[in-house]
Motif scaffolding. Sequence first.
Motif, mmCIF file in Angstrom:
data_model
loop_
_atom_site.group_PDB
_atom_site.id
_atom_site.type_symbol
_atom_site.label_atom_id
_atom_site.label_comp_id
_atom_site.label_asym_id
_atom_site.label_seq_id
_atom_site.Cartn_x
_atom_site.Cartn_y
_atom_site.Cartn_z
ATOM 1 N N GLY A 147 0.811 -1.209 0.000
ATOM 2 C CA GLY A 147 0.000 0.000 0.000
ATOM 3 C C GLY A 147 0.846 1.263 0.000
ATOM 4 N N VAL A 148 1.904 1.267 0.805
ATOM 5 C CA VAL A 148 2.805 2.416 0.878
ATOM 6 C C VAL A 148 3.515 2.624 -0.460
ATOM 7 C CG1 VAL A 148 4.935 3.286 1.927
ATOM 8 C CG2 VAL A 148 3.143 2.311 3.364
ATOM 9 N N ALA A 149 3.959 1.532 -1.086
ATOM 10 C CA ALA A 149 4.660 1.623 -2.370
ATOM 11 C C ALA A 149 3.761 2.219 -3.445
ATOM 12 C CB ALA A 149 5.152 0.242 -2.789
ATOM 13 N N LEU A 169 6.719 4.131 -5.186
ATOM 14 C CA LEU A 169 7.951 3.364 -5.020
ATOM 15 C C LEU A 169 7.989 2.187 -5.983
ATOM 16 C CD1 LEU A 169 8.023 3.187 -1.104
ATOM 17 C CD2 LEU A 169 9.456 4.639 -2.524
ATOM 18 N N SER A 170 9.190 1.738 -6.302
ATOM 19 C CA SER A 170 9.344 0.534 -7.107
ATOM 20 C C SER A 170 8.813 -0.653 -6.310
ATOM 21 C CB SER A 170 10.821 0.313 -7.446
ATOM 22 O OG SER A 170 11.039 -1.007 -7.894
ATOM 23 N N MET A 171 7.810 -1.342 -6.845
ATOM 24 C CA MET A 171 7.205 -2.459 -6.115
ATOM 25 C C MET A 171 8.197 -3.610 -5.896
ATOM 26 S SD MET A 171 4.437 -3.244 -4.536
ATOM 27 C CE MET A 171 3.136 -2.228 -5.243
ATOM 28 N N PRO A 172 8.981 -4.018 -6.919
ATOM 29 C CA PRO A 172 9.956 -5.089 -6.671
ATOM 30 C C PRO A 172 10.987 -4.715 -5.611
ATOM 31 C CG PRO A 172 9.607 -4.820 -9.028
ATOM 32 C CD PRO A 172 8.936 -3.667 -8.355
ATOM 33 N N LEU A 181 2.776 10.264 5.293
ATOM 34 C CA LEU A 181 2.099 9.052 5.730
ATOM 35 C C LEU A 181 1.243 9.365 6.951
ATOM 36 C CD1 LEU A 181 5.020 6.482 5.402
ATOM 37 C CD2 LEU A 181 3.148 6.879 3.818
ATOM 38 N N GLN A 182 0.056 8.813 6.968
ATOM 39 C CA GLN A 182 -0.856 9.049 8.075
ATOM 40 C C GLN A 182 -0.321 8.437 9.357
ATOM 41 O OE1 GLN A 182 -4.766 7.637 7.274
ATOM 42 N NE2 GLN A 182 -5.636 8.391 9.202
#
Length: 456
Positions: A149-151, A156-159, A227-228
């Motif tokens: 979720g953060v990525a 962000l790059s998921m891998p 970020l919350q």
Amino acid sequence: MSSKKKTNSIIALMPFVVFIGVYLGSGIYLQSKGVEMAFYQFPAPVAVFVGVISAFILLRGSIEEKFETFIEGCGNSDIIIMCIIYLLAGAFAAVSKAMGGVDSTVNLGLTYIPAQYIMAGLFIISGFISLATGTSVGAIAALGPIAVGVATKAGLSMPLTMASVLGGAMFGDNLSIISDTTIASTRTQGCEMRDKFRVNVYLSIPPAIITVILLLVFGKPTTITTLQACDFNIIKVLPYLFVLVLALMGANVFAVLTGGIFLSAGIGLFYGDLTVMSLAKNIFLGFTSMTDIFLLSMLTGGLAELVTKAGGLECLLNGIQKMVKGRRSAELGIAALVSLTDAAVANNTVAIIINGSIAKELCYKFKVDPRKSAAILSTYSCIIQGFIPYGAQMLVLTSFAKGAVSPMQIIPLVWFQELLLVSAIIATFVPFADGFLRKHPWNWEKGQVEAKSEVA
């Protein structure tokens, strides 16, 4: 006579071959059928039980003699100690999670780590959870969905995000005082957990620091988002710190884990996360979560005793010694054995248990410090476990991406594993990790550290 003895010794190795063949063969077959988690469908204790049955059929002697030998191996003090530690570690992990310890740890990290450093932060959080709970799979299961979720939110790059979570989880698993890899490696080598930890620190911390730096440089988000803030309770993180600190101080491991259970229980009861009944159920849940590894350790102990008394271990050692010329090659031999076994069975604890007795014999023949051997068993098995695409860690992690990321995309980016491999190999030729061992030399006659300390 020598030829006959050699033949009998080779036959004595067949039960181990049957065990590994059944476990590996079932995994390969189910993988070819497209079954998920194929290498974890056939229970390892059943596979080793098949090996035990084959030992009773193939090895010489009466059933009564073989049964007595088997029970002697199952009841070995090191095996029993290992099994009891498994139970207590499982109970501590279950109670701590039930009272909100894992959630508070994750939320604490996400709240205070700046968004631009979140990739390195995920590595650190994953490492701490795994270090505190003793399970890399548990750390991945807790943090994986959040990381995805953060990525997505931060671009962000998921891998690379998944690789950072995986690397952190394996970092913590390798170092953790209460992980099954540490328990198995130290008990099979006859050394204390804290001593193996001290050796592992020298091997693991430099790669971890370099990994964090790389993630800070190459893991910056494309969109900086705030970020919350997440709810957490710092009190609920204390049991993990309690267990880690006391274990490193050399306190009795049974007292440490029991104290950790009581502390987590007290916090859970105070905040209303647990009742007396749910506490009892979670303790039992923790016990039962270790059933597989408990039975595997006990049955493997019995099988190893059967194989050893029949001459199988001696035959295997004679073959290995032809390639081993000294301490360095013995260390590399231990590393190769546990690495190949882990690649075959896709379970680092199983790989350690299978090779534990062999590694211990090599230690005493070639003067490899058993504390170093325990670190080698744990480190190399964790390295390989983080690389294989069919390992539980990789399979659980990629499941959160719902098919969007494959293991082959993640493996090249697991920088911590790659750096740890380099560090472990260098440590064999440049013994930078042996400073503690030289300061506290191993007593080869008694098989224990000369500096007397309470046996864990």
